[in-house]
Design a protein around this motif. Structure first.
Motif, PDB file in Angstrom:
ATOM      1  N   ALA A   1      35.016  19.423  -9.697  1.00 44.27           N
ATOM      2  CA  ALA A   1      35.458  20.409 -10.689  1.00 44.27           C
ATOM      3  C   ALA A   1      36.049  21.641 -10.003  1.00 44.27           C
ATOM      4  N   ARG A   2      35.456  22.062  -8.898  1.00 44.04           N
ATOM      5  CA  ARG A   2      35.971  23.235  -8.184  1.00 44.04           C
ATOM      6  C   ARG A   2      37.377  22.964  -7.638  1.00 44.04           C
ATOM      7  N   ILE A   3      37.591  21.735  -7.164  1.00 46.59           N
ATOM      8  CA  ILE A   3      38.913  21.376  -6.662  1.00 46.59           C
ATOM      9  C   ILE A   3      39.964  21.508  -7.764  1.00 46.59           C
TER      10      ILE A   3
ATOM     11  N   HIS B   1      24.213  15.443  -9.139  1.00 46.26           N
ATOM     12  CA  HIS B   1      24.841  15.401  -7.819  1.00 46.26           C
ATOM     13  C   HIS B   1      25.870  16.516  -7.673  1.00 46.26           C
ATOM     14  N   ASP B   2      25.872  17.138  -6.510  1.00 43.22           N
ATOM     15  CA  ASP B   2      26.811  18.225  -6.248  1.00 43.22           C
ATOM     16  C   ASP B   2      28.261  17.752  -6.198  1.00 43.22           C
ATOM     17  N   GLU B   3      28.468  16.431  -6.034  1.00 49.52           N
ATOM     18  CA  GLU B   3      29.836  15.908  -5.985  1.00 49.52           C
ATOM     19  C   GLU B   3      30.596  16.192  -7.276  1.00 49.52           C
TER      20      GLU B   3
ATOM     21  N   GLY C   1      35.480  27.214 -12.674  1.00 51.28           N
ATOM     22  CA  GLY C   1      34.487  28.176 -12.226  1.00 51.28           C
ATOM     23  C   GLY C   1      33.103  27.769 -12.705  1.00 51.28           C
ATOM     24  N   HIS C   2      32.114  28.625 -12.428  1.00 52.39           N
ATOM     25  CA  HIS C   2      30.741  28.293 -12.797  1.00 52.39           C
ATOM     26  C   HIS C   2      30.574  28.157 -14.315  1.00 52.39           C
TER      27      HIS C   2
END
Length: 275
Positions: free
Chosen positions: A171-173, A164-166, A177-178
């Protein structure tokens, strides 16, 4: 109704057991033959449990030849190739599944088209490329050829898509990074799939006969498939020795599968459940 279902399960179980025994028969005969004196190998009816054992003599003869060198070559090539292939395939799978960039779909289609090209059709370009890079007749050249897998990328991409992208948004919040998302979040979630691919990649590399045959000339660099062929040329009349060499060659595959079978089952289960 319950009785019919129970009877059906019993019949299916019996049939599966019979098919399992049928498929195991050649393997069991190979083990039995590797423990026999040469004169007893083709006795009929087959003596599954040898009356006369020549186990120590057969395996000692095999392991006092160049067989240990071939064994070490296969271990080195298979382990390094598997590690690099898993790394590159998982990174490419993450990029195609979780990083949005222009032309990603077209690029992925091109990758799949490459998979449709038979490996025999690109042997000559690969040969010319390795020779121009001075990597022909080296283990490094053989390792590089197996380190990039379209099938591995496609297989792992399907599992990364199931994440899931959530998770990534959270993590981005937090400022990830990638690279951090890939290593610490996504990859642990698809670990069974990665383990499954690693086992398959190791088996494919260990059993590979075509690439070592084409890209290796020095006998001291031979892997097990070529080594067993050379061994058979020298001992073609002694099937007990050939069977002993074959049993020795497949032992690492059995050990790896037994150790990793739980991960394989989990990986298959992940592939059958989406969302």
């Amino acid at each position: 109704m319950d009785n019919k279902k129970s009877l059906k399960k019993i019949i299916i179980t019996i049939l599966m057991a019979l098919f399992g025994i049928l498929f195991m028969t050649p393997f069991l005969w190979m083990i039995s033959a590797s423990m026999k004196p040469e004169a007893d190998v083709f006795i009929f009816p087959i003596q599954w449990i040898p009356k006369h054992f020549s186990l120590i003599e057969n395996y000692k003869t095999v392991w006092t030849t160049k067989f240990p060198l071939y064994y070490w070559n296969s271990i080195k090539v298979a382990v390094i190739t598997t590690a690099l292939s898993v790394l590159f395939s998982s990174m490419a799978a993450y990029a195609f599944s979780k990083i949005k960039f222009r032309g990603s779909s077209i690029l992925f289609v091109l990758v799949l088209i490459i998979y449709m090209v038979p490996s025999q059709a690109i042997l000559v370009p690969q040969f010319l490329l390795l020779r121009s890079m001075h990597l022909y007749d080296t283990h490094l050249g053989l390792i590089l050829l197996g380190s990039f897998s379209v099938l591995g990328t496609f297989m792992l991409r399907q599992f990364y898509l199931g994440i899931h992208d959530e998770y990534m948004e959270s993590a981005r919040i937090d400022g990830a990074g990638h690279a951090r998302i890939f290593w610490t979040i996504c990859t642990p979630l698809v670990r069974p799939a990665i383990a499954t691919y690693a086992i398959l990649r190791f088996i494919w590399t260990w059993n590979d006969y075509q690439n070592p045959l084409i890209f290796l000339r020095d006998k001291s660099l031979f892997t097990l498939p070529l080594g067993i062929h050379s061994f058979a040329d020298l001992n073609g009349e002694f099937y007990s020795l050939i069977m002993a060499a074959s049993v020795s060659a497949i032992l690492p595959l059995l050990i790896i599968f037994i150790i990793g079978q739980k991960q394989v089952i989990e990986g298959i289960s992940m592939g059958g459940v989406k969302g």
